[in-house]
Design a protein around this motif. Structure first.
Motif, PDB file in Angstrom:
ATOM      1  N   HIS A 520     -34.443  64.447  71.015  1.00  0.00           N
ATOM      2  CA  HIS A 520     -34.127  63.107  70.524  1.00  0.00           C
ATOM      3  C   HIS A 520     -34.088  62.124  71.696  1.00  0.00           C
ATOM      4  N   GLU A 521     -33.379  62.492  72.761  1.00  0.00           N
ATOM      5  CA  GLU A 521     -33.281  61.584  73.912  1.00  0.00           C
ATOM      6  C   GLU A 521     -34.647  61.399  74.573  1.00  0.00           C
ATOM      7  N   HIS A 524     -36.599  58.937  72.665  1.00  0.00           N
ATOM      8  CA  HIS A 524     -36.292  57.523  72.886  1.00  0.00           C
ATOM      9  C   HIS A 524     -37.214  56.906  73.936  1.00  0.00           C
TER      10      HIS A 524
HETATM   11 ZN   LIG Z   1     -30.378  58.022  70.124  1.00  0.00          ZN
END
Ligand SMILES: [Zn+2]
Length: 681
Positions: A520-521, A524
C-alpha cells in the motif's frame, strides 16, 4: 495510510525459551477462526465472513469513535507507554535526562489538581495581549505574536488565520524552504461551513452553542457570548470560502506557489511580516511556498474590513480552543462536548491515555527510544526489511512486464521504485531534547517548551539541505506512511505487532497483513498524488501522455467504484477524495500476493486449519480492516478522511481481484465479484 494489533516481545521470549528445551515450534497460521461468522458466505460479504463474530462481540467502547484490529493494537500500545511512563515517573533518573523528562511531563499532565487550580492563568498573557488590541495594526501584530503561543502538544502552528512551517521544495526536493498554508477553521473541513443538509446545519448550531459556552466560561456574559459566536462563525465562513476543497488539495501542483517573502507580503500587506518572521526565526532571504495565495488575499481584505472587535473575539476563541484540552476541567469538558457532536463518543478517554498520547506528541523520540528498547527486537527489523525487499523486487517485475506502459515510462517507474528509501521501526539518530525544560508542575509550560523546541527544530531547517533522518511519525505509532518529496516509505515500530506482523506466524498471514501495508505504501508512490513526483522526489512529469491517460483511466475506475457504494443512510464515499488510498490498497494487495508466491520459490505451502495459503492471505488482509465506526464518526470520515471505511478497504479491494475469486470460488453474480474489475498494474 491512517490507522492500523498483539505481543511481539512475549512471543519472542516464549520462542527463545522453548528453543533451548525443544525443537522450534511450528509456525501458527496467524488467522483468528473465532472471529468468523460462517453464516455469512465469503462470496457475499467477505469482511463480515472473516470478522462477524468478533464485530458482534466487540461493540465500540463508549470512549472511542471506532473499534477494530488497528484500535486494539493502539490500546495495547497505550498500555505499554503507560508502564514506561509510570516507571519513569517513579524512577530516580537524573535531572535533565530524557527518562526524567518523560516521567515529569507525564506527571504534570496527570496532576489535574494543579491544572484545575491554575484556571486560566497559563493563558493569561495571551488573553491580555488580545485585550490590548486597539488599532487595526494591532490585530496583525497580535496574529504574529500568537504564532508562538505553542498551546498544543501536536504541531507548532499559531492560532491565527494561517500557519508557517518548513517543507521540501516540491521542485527542488533537496532544499528545505518555508511554507505558508491556510488555517483558522475550527470545524473539521471547509465544507462544514456551507453544506445545507440538516445534519450539517445541526453541527453548525452545536458549534455556535459550544463557542458561546467556552466564551462564557472565560468570563463573557451569556448574551454577548451568543452573539460573539455568530460573529466567529461568520468570520470563519469567510476564511472557508477562500480555502481549497480537500479534493483540490490532492493536486500537488495546486499547492505549489514558490515566491519570495516580499511577494508573499504583497498579497497581504496589512500583515506585519517582519514581526512574524522575526518571531518565528524564519529567514526573510529564503523563498516560501505560499500554498494558497487566494487565501492570503482573503486574509488581507478581512484585515482591512472586518471590525477590530470581530478579530479580537475570534482570536480569544482560537486561543481558548487551542488550549482547552490542556486547561482546567470546565474547559476540558466543554472541549469534549463538541468532540461528542462530531464523533458520537460518549465518554472521554481516561486521563492516563490522554497523557501518554500527549507525552508521545511532545517528546516523541525520548519516549520512542524507551519503547523501542523494550518492545522492538532487532529480529523484527531484519524480517521487515526482508519483506520490503521482496515486495520491491516483485513490483519491479510488475513494472517491467506492464502491458500498458511505454518503455520510457517503465524505466522512470523502475528508477523511482529502486530509489524508495525504507524506514523501519525508528530513526537512526534520536532528536535532542536538551533545550526542552520540563518540570513536574506546570503542564502548559511544559507543552510550551516542547512546542518551542519543535518549532526551532523544524523551522531551523529552512535554507539547509534535506535531512533524511527525520520521521513523520513517532516510533510507537500504529501506522505507516509514504512521503512523495522524500520518496520514502516508513513503518514505525508500533505497527509491527500482531495481527499486523507476527514473527511467530506463517508467511501467508504476514504477507496478507503487513505485506499488503508495505505494498500500500509503495503504491502511494504511484497513486494520484505520488505519481506526479519523480525518483528524486521532485514534482515533475515522467509519464508519456498516452501512459498518463491510461493511468487516469485506471484511477477513474476506482473513483467510480467508491462513488457507487452506499455505505448506509444514503451516504457515499467521495471517490476523488479516497482514490489515492484505494489505489494503494488495490495495488498493494495485488503486489503482496505476488510477493508471497515469489517467496515460496515454487515450493508448495501447507494447508493450515483447513485453509489454503491463498485463503489465509486474504483472511489476514480482511482481519486488519475489522473496523466499525459510530454513525457520527462515519460522517466525519466520509467528509474529511482520504481513507475509505474499513469494510470497504477490504471488500471493495477484493471485489476487483480475480485471485481472491479463485481462492474462494466466487462466481460472476456474487456480491464479492465486481462486474467491471479495476486494476492498477
Ligand atoms: Zn495510505
Amino acid at each position: 495510510m491512517k490507522p492500523f494489533y498483539i505481543a511481539i516481545a512475549a512471543a519472542l521470549t516464549g520462542a527463545a525459551t522453548l528453543a533451548l528445551a525443544a525443537p522450534p515450534p511450528e509456525p501458527k497460521s496467524g488467522i483468528d477462526l473465532e472471529a468468523f461468522d460462517k453464516t455469512c458466505k465469503p462470496c457475499d460479504d467477505f469482511w463480515r465472513h472473516v470478522n462477524g463474530t468478533w464485530l458482534d462481540k466487540n461493540p465500540i467502547p463508549a470512549r472511542l469513535a471506532s473499534w477494530g484490529s488497528m484500535f486494539v493494537m493502539r490500546e495495547a500500545n497505550s498500555e505499554r507507554l503507560r508502564t514506561i511512563l509510570e516507571s519513569a515517573a517513579a524512577s530516580s533518573a537524573p535531572a535533565g535526562s530524557n527518562d526524567r523528562k518523560i516521567g515529569d511531563f507525564y506527571t504534570s499532565c496527570m496532576d489535574t489538581a494543579a491544572i484545575d487550580a491554575a484556571g486560566l492563568k497559563p493563558i493569561q498573557p495571551e488573553l491580555n495581549r488580545i485585550a490590548a488590541i486597539r488599532a487595526r495594526a494591532d490585530v496583525a501584530r497580535a496574529i504574529a505574536a500568537l504564532h508562538t503561543a505553542g498551546l498544543q502538544v501536536r504541531g507548532f502552528g499559531g492560532i491565527g488565520p494561517f500557519g508557517v512551517g518548513a517543507t521540501q521544495d516540491f521542485k527542488n526536493s533537496s532544499e528545505t524552504i518555508a511554507m505558508l498554508g491556510g488555517g483558522g477553521l475550527s470545524l473539521p473541513d471547509r465544507d462544514y461551513y456551507f453544506k445545507t443538509d440538516d445534519k450539517s446545519k445541526s453541527i453548525r448550531d452545536a458549534f455556535l452553542k459550544h463557542v458561546a459556552k467556552m466564551l462564557t466560561l472565560e468570563g463573557t456574559e451569556p448574551a454577548a457570548a451568543a452573539s460573539a459566536a455568530e460573529t466567529i462563525l461568520k468570520l470563519e465562513t469567510s476564511l472557508a470560502e477562500a480555502t481549497m476543497t480537500n479534493v483540490e488539495r490532492r493536486d500537488p501542483s495546486k499547492r505549489y506557489k514558490k515566491m519570495t517573502w516580499e511577494q508573499a507580503a504583497a498579497l497581504a500587506p496589512a500583515m506585519d511580516w517582519p514581526a512574524l518572521l522575526k518571531q518565528l526565526g524564519v529567514p526573510a532571504s529564503q523563498p516560501v511556498n505560499v500554498m494558497e495565495p487566494a487565501f492570503l488575499t482573503r486574509v488581507q481584505s478581512m484585515l482591512e474590513a472586518s471590525p477590530i472587535e470581530d478579530w479580537k473575539v475570534w482570536l480569544r476563541w482560537r486561543l481558548l480552543r487551542s488550549a482547552a484540552s490542556n486547561l482546567a476541567k470546565p474547559f476540558e469538558d466543554e472541549d469534549f462536548e463538541f468532540e461528542k457532536v462530531l464523533t458520537g463518543v460518549t465518554e472521554q478517554l481516561p486521563r492516563w491515555q490522554r497523557c501518554t498520547a500527549a507525552t508521545d506528541a511532545a517528546l516523541g523520540d525520548a519516549l520512542g527510544e524507551a519503547y523501542v528498547r523494550k518492545h522492538f527486537p532487532p529480529e523484527a527489523k531484519r524480517r521487515m526489511l526482508e519483506l520490503v525487499e521482496n515486495l520491491r523486487a516483485t513490483l519491479k517485475e510488475e513494472i517491467e512486464n506492464s502491458p500498458w506502459m511505454a518503455p520510457e515510462t517503465r524505466k522512470n517507474a523502475a528508477a523511482k521504485l529502486s530509489s524508495f528509501e525504507a524506514k523501519i521501526g525508528y530513526a537512526d539518530r534520536w532528536r535532542d531534547y536538551s533545550k526542552v525544560s520540563i518540570s513536574r508542575k506546570g503542564y502548559l509550560a511544559n507543552i510550551r517548551s516542547a512546542a518551542a523546541n519543535g518549532r526551532a527544530y523544524f523551522l531551523g531547517k529552512i535554507g539547509k539541505p534535506l535531512d533524511r533522518n527525520d520521521w513523520g511519525m513517532t516510533p510507537p505509532t500504529v501506522n505507516a506512511y509514504y512521503n512523495p518529496p522524500k520518496n520514502e516509505i516508513a513503518f514505525p515500530a508500533g505497527i509491527l505487532q500482531p495481527p499486523m506482523f507476527d514473527l511467530a506466524a506463517d508467511d501467508a498471514a504476514n504477507y496478507g497483513a503487513i505485506g499488503a501495508v508495505i505494498g500500500h505504501e509503495m503504491g502511494h508512490g504511484f497513486d494520484d498524488q505520488g505519481s506526479k513526483f519523480d525518483a528524486a522526489g521532485n514534482l515533475k512529469n515522467w509519464w508519456t501522455p498516452q501512459d498518463r491517460e491510461q493511468f487516469e483511466k485506471r484511477a477513474q475506475c476506482v473513483v467510480d467504484q467508491f462513488n457507487s457504494i452506499d455505505v448506509g443512510d444514503g451516504l457515499r464515499h467521495n471517490g476523488k477524495l479516497v482514490v489515492g488510498e484505494a489505489l494503494g490498497d488495490l495495488g498493494g494487495l495485488t503486489l503482496a500476493l505476488k510477493a508471497y508466491q515469489r517467496s515460496l520459490k515454487g515450493k508448495p505451502a501447507p494447508v493450515m486449519e483447513g485453509y489454503t495459503p491463498a485463503q489465509r492471505f486474504f483472511i489476514a488482509f480482511a482481519r486488519v480492516w475489522s473496523t466499525q465506526v459510530r454513525p457520527a464518526a462515519m460522517r466525519l470520515r466520509l467528509n474529511t478522511d482520504p481513507h475509505p471505511l474499513g469494510k470497504y478497504r477490504a471488500n471493495a479491494t477484493l471485489k476487483n481481484m480475480p485471485e481472491f475469486h479463485q481462492a474462494f470460488q466466487c462466481k460472476r453474480g456474487d456480491a464479492m465479484v465486481r462486474e467491471t474489475q479495476c486494476q492498477l498494474w
